[in-house]
Design an enzyme around this catalytic site. Structure first.
Site, PDB file in Angstrom:
ATOM      1  N   GLU B  47       1.362  -3.657-161.751  1.00 13.56           N
ATOM      2  CA  GLU B  47       1.934  -4.247-162.968  1.00 13.56           C
ATOM      3  C   GLU B  47       3.347  -3.755-163.254  1.00 13.56           C
ATOM      4  O   GLU B  47       4.161  -4.470-163.839  1.00 13.56           O
ATOM      5  CB  GLU B  47       1.050  -3.965-164.187  1.00 13.56           C
ATOM      6  CG  GLU B  47      -0.279  -4.708-164.197  1.00 13.56           C
ATOM      7  CD  GLU B  47      -1.393  -3.960-163.480  1.00 13.56           C
ATOM      8  OE1 GLU B  47      -1.094  -2.957-162.783  1.00 13.56           O
ATOM      9  OE2 GLU B  47      -2.559  -4.372-163.605  1.00 13.56           O
ATOM     10  N   PHE B 109     -14.436  -0.752-173.334  1.00 17.99           N
ATOM     11  CA  PHE B 109     -14.004  -0.638-171.945  1.00 17.99           C
ATOM     12  C   PHE B 109     -12.592  -1.223-171.789  1.00 17.99           C
ATOM     13  O   PHE B 109     -12.327  -2.344-172.215  1.00 17.99           O
ATOM     14  CB  PHE B 109     -14.991  -1.379-171.031  1.00 17.99           C
ATOM     15  CG  PHE B 109     -14.568  -1.376-169.587  1.00 17.99           C
ATOM     16  CD1 PHE B 109     -14.451  -0.177-168.891  1.00 17.99           C
ATOM     17  CD2 PHE B 109     -14.254  -2.555-168.931  1.00 17.99           C
ATOM     18  CE1 PHE B 109     -14.033  -0.158-167.565  1.00 17.99           C
ATOM     19  CE2 PHE B 109     -13.841  -2.544-167.602  1.00 17.99           C
ATOM     20  CZ  PHE B 109     -13.734  -1.347-166.925  1.00 17.99           C
ATOM     21  N   LYS B 159      -9.229 -11.061-175.776  1.00 15.05           N
ATOM     22  CA  LYS B 159      -9.932 -12.004-174.911  1.00 15.05           C
ATOM     23  C   LYS B 159     -10.449 -13.220-175.676  1.00 15.05           C
ATOM     24  O   LYS B 159     -10.237 -14.364-175.266  1.00 15.05           O
ATOM     25  CB  LYS B 159     -11.095 -11.282-174.218  1.00 15.05           C
ATOM     26  CG  LYS B 159     -11.819 -12.174-173.222  1.00 15.05           C
ATOM     27  CD  LYS B 159     -12.859 -11.410-172.431  1.00 15.05           C
ATOM     28  CE  LYS B 159     -13.406 -12.298-171.327  1.00 15.05           C
ATOM     29  NZ  LYS B 159     -14.494 -11.674-170.581  1.00 15.05           N
ATOM     30  N   MET B 472      19.363  12.947-155.591  1.00 12.91           N
ATOM     31  CA  MET B 472      20.068  13.288-156.822  1.00 12.91           C
ATOM     32  C   MET B 472      19.610  14.629-157.380  1.00 12.91           C
ATOM     33  O   MET B 472      20.412  15.447-157.819  1.00 12.91           O
ATOM     34  CB  MET B 472      19.867  12.185-157.865  1.00 12.91           C
ATOM     35  CG  MET B 472      20.624  12.422-159.142  1.00 12.91           C
ATOM     36  SD  MET B 472      22.378  12.629-158.857  1.00 12.91           S
ATOM     37  CE  MET B 472      22.922  10.948-159.047  1.00 12.91           C
TER      38      MET B 472
HETATM   39  C1  LIG Z   1      10.169   7.552-162.220  1.00 16.84           C
HETATM   40  C2  LIG Z   1      11.161   8.639-162.062  1.00 16.84           C
HETATM   41  N1  LIG Z   1      10.742   9.872-161.716  1.00 16.84           N
HETATM   42  C3  LIG Z   1      11.642  10.875-161.563  1.00 16.84           C
HETATM   43  C4  LIG Z   1      12.971  10.660-161.778  1.00 16.84           C
HETATM   44  C5  LIG Z   1      13.964  11.801-161.650  1.00 16.84           C
HETATM   45  N2  LIG Z   1      14.891  11.526-160.534  1.00 16.84           N
HETATM   46  C6  LIG Z   1      16.109  10.992-160.724  1.00 16.84           C
HETATM   47  S1  LIG Z   1      16.925  10.713-159.311  1.00 16.84           S
HETATM   48  C7  LIG Z   1      15.670  11.351-158.392  1.00 16.84           C
HETATM   49  C8  LIG Z   1      15.749  11.416-156.908  1.00 16.84           C
HETATM   50  C9  LIG Z   1      15.671  10.090-156.309  1.00 16.84           C
HETATM   51  O1  LIG Z   1      15.491  10.230-154.939  1.00 16.84           O
HETATM   52  P1  LIG Z   1      15.598   9.007-153.971  1.00 16.84           P
HETATM   53  O2  LIG Z   1      14.829   7.859-154.531  1.00 16.84           O
HETATM   54  O3  LIG Z   1      15.272   9.402-152.606  1.00 16.84           O
HETATM   55  O4  LIG Z   1      17.112   8.572-154.112  1.00 16.84           O
HETATM   56  P2  LIG Z   1      18.462   9.374-153.743  1.00 16.84           P
HETATM   57  O5  LIG Z   1      18.864  10.165-154.941  1.00 16.84           O
HETATM   58  O6  LIG Z   1      18.145  10.252-152.572  1.00 16.84           O
HETATM   59  O7  LIG Z   1      19.420   8.302-153.440  1.00 16.84           O
HETATM   60  C10 LIG Z   1      14.623  11.764-159.210  1.00 16.84           C
HETATM   61  C11 LIG Z   1      13.378  12.384-158.747  1.00 16.84           C
HETATM   62  C12 LIG Z   1      13.355   9.348-162.166  1.00 16.84           C
HETATM   63  N3  LIG Z   1      14.630   9.046-162.423  1.00 16.84           N
HETATM   64  N4  LIG Z   1      12.445   8.372-162.278  1.00 16.84           N
END
Ligand SMILES: Cc1ncc(C[n+]2csc(CCOP(=O)(O)OP(=O)(O)O)c2C)c(N)n1
Lengths: 166, 580
Positions: B47, B109, B159, B472
């Protein structure tokens, strides 16, 4: 926080389920403190009036008002000017009365404050009083020495003086 | 007519052709109607993807995107997508099933308080208690979602209400006494703003997502040219001005272009349009544009003065107000609106720090990957990004030329957004190519929907910038946490090419300069869903402004295109006098 002033916000809202939750939720979510909130029907069918007492500086208050205005179920919001606003609260106080002397003393105090005795039992008296929150505080303080068993307050509701409406 | 039929009919009356959803127990009556209706339903595989796809649909087309989930877990799975749309003011309608009205409140439920949960992340929400409410409710929901400051609306649909028979009546006029968005800017405020702008020496325009939502790009460019103001954007404003226009400075903020961050500090008049001054855009608020008077144009009065104190606020629709400003300023004498010395000064500086894009390194540098991607796609291609370094590299290095062609989760920063948003964008704009640029972490969060793009043959190109890291987060660990790389290594699985292939989707790995261009071309030509696994340098970082610092306090060196190395210094123009 020192400059935070108490504000009286009057809001006209749609009288339907969930409105109170929307308004209260908005305050918590944005980190604004509600000291008191009262809700009741208004002069218009389908609309309720909320009176919210909140503390905060002007900037916080402006945000609150704007955010309230954004709620679809909120029709109008106004920060009431305390100078030209009448604020009233209803309070019920159940006082312990051990002796006949105490009893008459309490009744006297209630009279001075234009309160009424609305219930009597061998051990207690219940006073009904309306007025400004300060006046109610004063009476509560006075009868405290006798032993207060219960206090129920509505919290203040408010309206502007004169022909001004929101 | 039954409630369920009324839902479908009302949606189609609003012009909806496609919805994204996932059925469940309480939605059986609605899905039974869908079975032989003309409304197209895309069965996603989670979803969350339905909500992101509806959001991507909305951002790409400007129309309301619709998603559906069942009660309880279906509704909670929609939440991330709804919150994402809310933070970026995207018009989405989410329909959530609910247990029968008689069971509500009994912990039945799959019962969850969808209204309570979504209150803080929607512009408004409704619970339908009677079938007769449905036509008006859907009409109001569309109106609310797509007017004023756009945003998501939820309808909670028990529903039994879907099964209830009622006499269908065409929805009456919308009655929303508490909802009257201000569209027209106050003429006095417009005059004041015009005066302040004309009295300034160094005006800069900050364009936000509001420009795109209001469709004001042409007006923006016209006005900027009229007053010789360079234009920087927030992440949401990317694409509001063609980024190859001389006036465009690129994005501002934590990961912004050097030019933008330094010019904002020097300008004496900042005209912000449809931008909410998020902390990622402004950096430390006390340092932000500290030499400037600020004009703030926004359709949401609550944004005025929320984060930044402004000198001249104008509440209303960006396009209308820009037209008003063009009218007022247009009539003024040329010498009053002429800031061409300033503009020349800014452009000269910008030209000294254009980012370097060409690298022949292996593993590939993201700059080179983005450069090849840009060359391989046309102007009408819609690019979506995920969240993380991939997003910031795209924001920083990718040249966006048109509104609604760069789609990214700004406010909520939702990993897993890019791919499903691309899916929605492609459904909305079938004639445009659609490319999703994702990180490996974020893509893995939503990769099950490869099945959806395969089954429905939705030809999106997915580029996974594969650094085997939560890039990041690891960048922050490297810069601010003593290189203690706590749980940001993603290891070696999966093999993204095999993963895609297991869904029956063509995929290819890209490792060397030149390959990206070829593969993207090929992927687009295939007119099928396609995954490109791009192996990039895991150690590449983008210079940034640490959280809470002023925009000029940049950590890391910008790689720029020029002959002689060395630090690029910015010399402010003239003295910093106030605007008036
Ligand atoms: C749902 C979610 N969980 C955690 C984060 C925290 N977060 C921000 S950037 C990042 C790393 C993302 O890694 P990746 O998807 O491999 O992308 P990259 O930065 O390597 O391009 C995280 C964990 C987020 N923004 N969203």
């Amino acid at each position: 926080m020192d400059e935070s002033k108490t504000h009286i916000i009057s809001a006209l809202v749609l009288h339907k389920p969930g409105v109170l939750q929307r308004v209260a939720g908005l305050f918590t979510r944005r980190g604004y403190n509600i000291e008191n909130i009262t809700v009741g029907t208004s002069e218009q069918e389908n609309l309720a009036r909320m009176t919210i007492i909140a503390k905060g500086d002007e900037k916080v208050l402006e945000q609150v008002t704007k955010q309230l205005n954004k709620l679809i179920d909120v029709i109008k919001v106004r920060d009431l000017d305390p100078e030209i606003t009448v604020k009233r609260e209803l309070c019920l106080i159940k006082v312990h009365t051990s002796t006949e002397k105490n009893r008459s003393e309490i009744i006297q105090y209630a009279n001075i404050f234009r309160g009424r005795i609305i219930d009597v039992s061998p051990e207690t008296l219940t006073i009904e009083i309306t007025g400004s929150p300060e006046k109610i505080e004063a009476l509560i303080d006075l009868v405290r020495t006798f032993g207060i068993k219960e206090v129920a307050r509505t919290g203040p509701t408010a309206i502007s003086r004169g022909n001004k409406t929101i | 007519m039954k409630g369920g039929e009324a839902i479908i009919k009302s949606l189609m009356d609003q012009g909806v052709e496609t919805v994204f959803g996932y059925p469940g127990g309480v939605l059986l009556p609605l899905y039974d109607v869908l079975y032989d209706s003309d409304l197209r339903h895309i069965l996603v595989r989670h979803e969350q993807c339905a909500a992101h796809a509806a959001d991507g649909f909305a951002r790409a087309s400007g129309k309301v995107g619709v998603c559906i989930g069942t009660s309880g877990p279906g509704a909670t799975n929609l939440i991330t997508g709804i919150a994402t749309a809310y933070m970026d003011s995207s018009p989405v309608l989410a329909i959530a099933g609910q247990v029968a009205t008689g069971l509500i409140g009994n912990d039945a439920f799959q019962e969850v308080d969808t209204i309570g949960i979504t209150m803080p992340i929607t512009k408004h929400n409704y619970q339908a208690m009677k079938a007769e409410e449905i036509p008006g409710m859907i009409r109001s929901a569309f109106y609310i979602a797509s007017t004023g400051r756009n945003g998501p609306v939820v309808i909670d649909l028990p529903k039994n209400v879907q099964e209830e028979e009622f006499e269908y009546e065409l929805a009456k006029d919308i009655e929303l006494p508490g909802y009257k968005p201000t569209m027209k800017g106050h003429p006095l405020q417009v005059k004041k703003a015009a005066k302040m702008i004309m009295n300034s020496k160094k005006p800069v325009i900050l364009a936000g997502g509001g420009i795109i939502l209001s469709g004001a790009s042409k007006e923006l460019l016209k006005f900027a040219n009229m007053i010789h103001a360079p234009v920087t954007t927030s992440l949401m404003g990317k694409g509001s001005i063609p980024e190859d226009d001389p006036l465009s400075l690129g994005m501002l903020g934590m990961h912004g272009r050097k030019t933008s961050n330094l010019i904002i500090d020097d300008c004496d008049c900042l005209i912000s349009i449809g931008c909410r001054f998020s902390d990622r855009t402004t950096g430390s608020i006390t340092e932000f544009a500290k030499n400037a008077k600020i004009v703030h144009i926004d359709v949401d009065p609550a944004e005025i003065g929320k984060n930044v104190d402004v000198d001249v606020p104008i509440v209303g629709d960006a396009k209308r107000i820009l037209n008003d400003l063009i009218n007022v300023v247009g009539k003024a004498k040329d010498e009053n609106k002429n800031h061409s010395d300033w503009l020349k000064h800014v452009i000269d500086f910008k030209n000294t720090c254009m980012p370097r894009l060409s690298f022949d390194d292996i593993p590939l540098k993201p700059q080179q990957v983005i450069k090849e991607l840009s060359e391989a796609i046309d102007q009408d291609t819609i690019v979506t990004t995920d969240v993380g370094q991939n997003q910031m590299w795209m924001a920083h290095y990718f040249t966006s030329r048109n509104p609604r062609k760069f789609i990214s989760s700004g406010g909520l920063g939702t990993m897993g957004f890019g791919f499903p948003a691309a899916m929605g964008a492609k459904i909305a704009m079938p004639d445009n190519d659609v490319v999703a640029v994702c990180g490996d972490g974020g893509f893995l969060m939503v990769c099950q929907d490869l099945a959806t793009v395969k089954e429905y043959d939705i030809p999106v190109v997915i580029c996974v910038l594969d650094n085997r890291r939560l890039g990041m987060v690891s960048q922050w660990q490297k810069l601010f946490y003593n290189k203690r790389m706590s749980y940001t290594d993603l290891g070696q699985s999966p093999d993204f090419v095999k993963l895609a292939e297991s869904f029956g989707i063509s995929a290819e790995r890209v490792e060397k300069p030149g390959e990206m261009y070829e593969t993207v071309k090929k992927a687009i030509r295939s007119d099928e869903p396609y995954l490109i696994d791009v192996i990039i340098d895991p150690d590449e970082i983008l210079p940034m402004v640490p959280a809470g610092c002023g925009l000029t306090e940049i950590v890391g060196e910008y790689k720029v295109e020029r002959e002689t190395p060395g630090e690029i210094l910015y010399k402010p123009m003239g003295t910093n006098k106030g605007g008036e």
